[in-house]
Design a protein around this motif. Structure first.
Motif, PDB file in Angstrom:
ATOM      1  N   LYS B  42      -2.813  50.551 100.564  1.00 45.70           N
ATOM      2  CA  LYS B  42      -3.330  49.710  99.476  1.00 45.70           C
ATOM      3  C   LYS B  42      -2.348  48.588  99.157  1.00 45.70           C
ATOM      4  N   CYS B  43      -2.873  47.454  98.718  1.00 45.17           N
ATOM      5  CA  CYS B  43      -2.010  46.377  98.245  1.00 45.17           C
ATOM      6  C   CYS B  43      -1.226  46.867  97.041  1.00 45.17           C
ATOM      7  N   PRO B  44       0.038  46.500  96.884  1.00 48.44           N
ATOM      8  CA  PRO B  44       0.738  45.471  97.677  1.00 48.44           C
ATOM      9  C   PRO B  44       1.485  45.980  98.908  1.00 48.44           C
ATOM     10  N   ILE B  45       1.262  47.250  99.339  1.00 54.68           N
ATOM     11  CA  ILE B  45       2.059  47.803 100.445  1.00 54.68           C
ATOM     12  C   ILE B  45       1.970  46.949 101.720  1.00 54.68           C
ATOM     13  N   ILE B  47       1.664  43.858 102.100  1.00 56.33           N
ATOM     14  CA  ILE B  47       2.455  42.642 101.930  1.00 56.33           C
ATOM     15  C   ILE B  47       3.944  42.954 101.903  1.00 56.33           C
ATOM     16  N   ILE B  48       4.274  44.091 101.321  1.00 58.38           N
ATOM     17  CA  ILE B  48       5.682  44.500 101.332  1.00 58.38           C
ATOM     18  C   ILE B  48       6.130  44.746 102.778  1.00 58.38           C
ATOM     19  N   ALA B  51       6.635  41.372 104.385  1.00 61.42           N
ATOM     20  CA  ALA B  51       7.845  40.696 103.903  1.00 61.42           C
ATOM     21  C   ALA B  51       9.106  41.311 104.512  1.00 61.42           C
ATOM     22  N   ASP B  69      -7.426  47.108 103.224  1.00 61.18           N
ATOM     23  CA  ASP B  69      -7.610  46.959 101.777  1.00 61.18           C
ATOM     24  C   ASP B  69      -8.182  45.558 101.533  1.00 61.18           C
ATOM     25  N   PRO B  70      -9.336  45.470 100.845  1.00 61.04           N
ATOM     26  CA  PRO B  70      -9.951  44.138 100.649  1.00 61.04           C
ATOM     27  C   PRO B  70      -8.986  43.124 100.032  1.00 61.04           C
ATOM     28  N   ALA B  71      -8.039  43.579  99.221  1.00 57.86           N
ATOM     29  CA  ALA B  71      -7.104  42.642  98.599  1.00 57.86           C
ATOM     30  C   ALA B  71      -6.227  41.947  99.637  1.00 57.86           C
ATOM     31  N   THR B  74      -7.228  38.385 101.018  1.00 54.55           N
ATOM     32  CA  THR B  74      -6.859  37.213 100.227  1.00 54.55           C
ATOM     33  C   THR B  74      -5.344  37.119 100.064  1.00 54.55           C
ATOM     34  N   ASP B  75      -4.713  38.268  99.871  1.00 61.10           N
ATOM     35  CA  ASP B  75      -3.318  38.252  99.427  1.00 61.10           C
ATOM     36  C   ASP B  75      -2.323  37.885 100.516  1.00 61.10           C
ATOM     37  N   ALA B  78      -2.344  34.213 100.715  1.00 62.08           N
ATOM     38  CA  ALA B  78      -1.707  33.705  99.484  1.00 62.08           C
ATOM     39  C   ALA B  78      -0.194  33.875  99.561  1.00 62.08           C
ATOM     40  N   TRP B  79       0.247  34.984 100.122  1.00 55.88           N
ATOM     41  CA  TRP B  79       1.690  35.211 100.306  1.00 55.88           C
ATOM     42  C   TRP B  79       2.274  34.138 101.221  1.00 55.88           C
TER      43      TRP B  79
END
Lengths: 389, 106
Positions: B42-45, B47-48, B51, B69-71, B74-75, B78-79
């Motif tokens: 799940k977000c934010p994992i 993206i982490i 990064a 995860d649908p987020a 987009t995320d 965006a990141w």
């Protein structure tokens, strides 16, 4: 057993979620108490107490109409803002069936608009969604093009976005709609009582609890000349536009709150807006990896939204709650809804780690100070728990 | 409500009405220098994870993040915008989710 005092934290909760609902305005409370005694009877009857209820209802209608820039006979009261939107959308589509089946909506409308659009689509209608830019503002040119297509029965645009506060180009879109001969439904739920209603609407929806009235009162205004047919079975209430016994005391209170709120706004609006400016400026300075979203200038006076990278939104709101802040989020990577906010998604901004601060009337500067004081450490702790330093 | 599909190589800067995305064809996914498997996270994992690992690939290299995860859809773009890395494209994965390609810019 002796009663124990509530914990201190309960007593000092800072309420920063006015966009969900504004606390009841004192003028509304007073009007409500009076109208519960004077306006309880059935306004559709003919005896004295009934006529008094009808008079109170008419007076409330005239006051609301004046403030939103409508004629009294254009204004109906509904049982919620959501009902006003649903019936505004579906009733106008119904009234304009012969003109076409196309509905044009902005991508970041409130879910009540999008849900009504889904019903229209399910029933065989066509829905076109117009996108927004990075600030959440509708693309005016795309909107103008969409409404000019043949068979367009209705267009919908909010005055301002409920999650990020960005004002929408209502007047430009209204001009485009007028040129195309398409009625425009304007959802003014977040701005009514705070900003003047922009001209050009054909159908206008608003919600009393957002301006400090009681819950359970919505407003739907339909401009004379706009074809609208109620999607409900008819009765004698609200000029046959909305069935069901009117909640006269709540409607009277809603009108009192709107009048009081509109009168105070010249002083309170700029004060709240300055606090929002301060949050917009300070949060990125105090917390690394934060994106403040929405338009910094063309925005509502009381809403500011930001997203924190590498933070789970629900954890952030829970920690803020523990620290005495009632705040919500546009995003919802939460247990209840597994989908991210459709607003943030359409904008193309971060949907996780999202916080929407919305300031109620009379919020103290101290609450904002304290929010800015606790936020950095809360974000740091949540990031550390996920291994981000 | 709409369903989302990949943006099929469209630039991360253009935002269209979500329906517009559905009509685009998904081209074949090109090679990447590193694949991060964040499926089921799940977000934010996701993206982490991105990064933490973006610097594993050389400058100009491409990281493919697999996420459902649908987020993340987009995320991650965006990141990239916030961090000045490049969102190259997003591809549908055959078993659901997306492969989101990110170019290391610095």
């Amino acid at each position: 057993m002796p009663l124990r005092a509530a914990p201190v934290s309960v007593l000092t909760v800072a309420y920063l979620d006015a966009a969900s609902t504004e606390p009841l305005h004192p003028a509304a409370r007073e009007a409500l108490m009076t109208a519960l005694d004077a306006g309880w009877a059935d306004p559709a009857r003919l005896y004295g107490t009934a006529r008094r209820a009808q008079m109170l209802l008419d007076q409330a209608r005239a006051e609301v109409a004046e403030i939103i820039g409508a004629r009294a006979d254009e204004v109906s009261f509904t049982s919620s803002g959501t009902q006003a939107v649903h019936s505004g959308v579906l009733g106008t589509l119904r009234g304009r069936r012969r003109s076409g089946h196309r509905l044009v909506v902005n991508a970041v409308e409130h879910s009540s608009v999008l849900n009504a659009a889904s019903v229209h689509e399910r029933d065989g209608g066509e829905v076109e969604t117009v996108g927004v830019d990075l600030t959440g503002r509708a693309d005016t040119a795309a909107f103008a093009e969409a409404v000019s297509r043949p068979g367009t029965a209705l267009a919908c645009l909010q005055t301002a976005n409920h999650e990020v506060g960005t004002l929408q180009p209502v007047e430009e879109v209204a001009d485009a709609c007028a040129a195309a001969g398409v009625p425009l439904l304007v959802d003014a739920a977040q701005s009514a009582g705070r900003l003047p209603i922009p001209p050009g609407w054909s159908v206008l929806a608003a919600s009393a609890h957002k301006w400090g009235g009681p819950a359970g009162v919505g407003v739907l205004a339909v401009r004379k000349g706009t074809r609208w047919r109620s999607p409900y079975p008819e009765d004698e209430r609200e000029r046959r536009r909305f069935p069901g016994f009117e909640n006269v005391p709540a409607i009277v209170a809603a009108a009192a709150a709107l009048r009081a709120r509109a009168a105070e706004e010249a002083a309170e609006g700029p004060r709240l807006s300055a606090l929002v400016d301060r949050i917009r400026r300070e949060v990125p300075r105090l917390v690394p990896d934060v994106e403040v979203i929405g338009d910094p200038v063309a925005r509502l006076p009381h809403i500011v939204t930001f997203s924190c990278l590498y933070v789970e939104g629900e954890a952030l709101l829970t920690e803020l709650d523990k620290s005495g802040f009632a705040i919500s989020s546009g995003s919802s990577c939460t247990a209840s809804t597994l989908r991210p906010s459709h607003v943030l998604e359409a904008m193309g901004v971060l949907t996780h780690g999202n916080v929407r601060v919305s300031l109620p009337r009379g919020v103290s500067e101290g609450d904002v100070d304290r929010f800015l004081a606790v936020l950095p450490d809360i974000v740091r702790r949540i990031r550390a728990s996920l291994g981000v330093h | 409500m709409w369903r989302r599909r990949s943006s099929g190589g469209a630039s991360a800067e253009t935002r269209e009405a979500p329906e517009a995305r559905e009509t685009q064809q998904t081209p074949a996914e090109p090679q990447s220098d590193l694949t991060i498997d964040a499926l089921g996270r799940k977000c934010p994992i996701p993206i982490i994870m991105l990064a933490e690992q973006i610097n594993v690939v050389p400058l100009g290299g491409v990281v493919a993040v697999h996420a459902d995860d649908p987020a993340a859809f987009t995320d991650i773009p965006a990141w990239c915008r916030l961090k000045s890395h490049g969102h190259v494209a997003t591809y549908d994965l055959p078993r659901g989710g997306w492969s989101i390609h990110v170019r290391r810019n610095y």
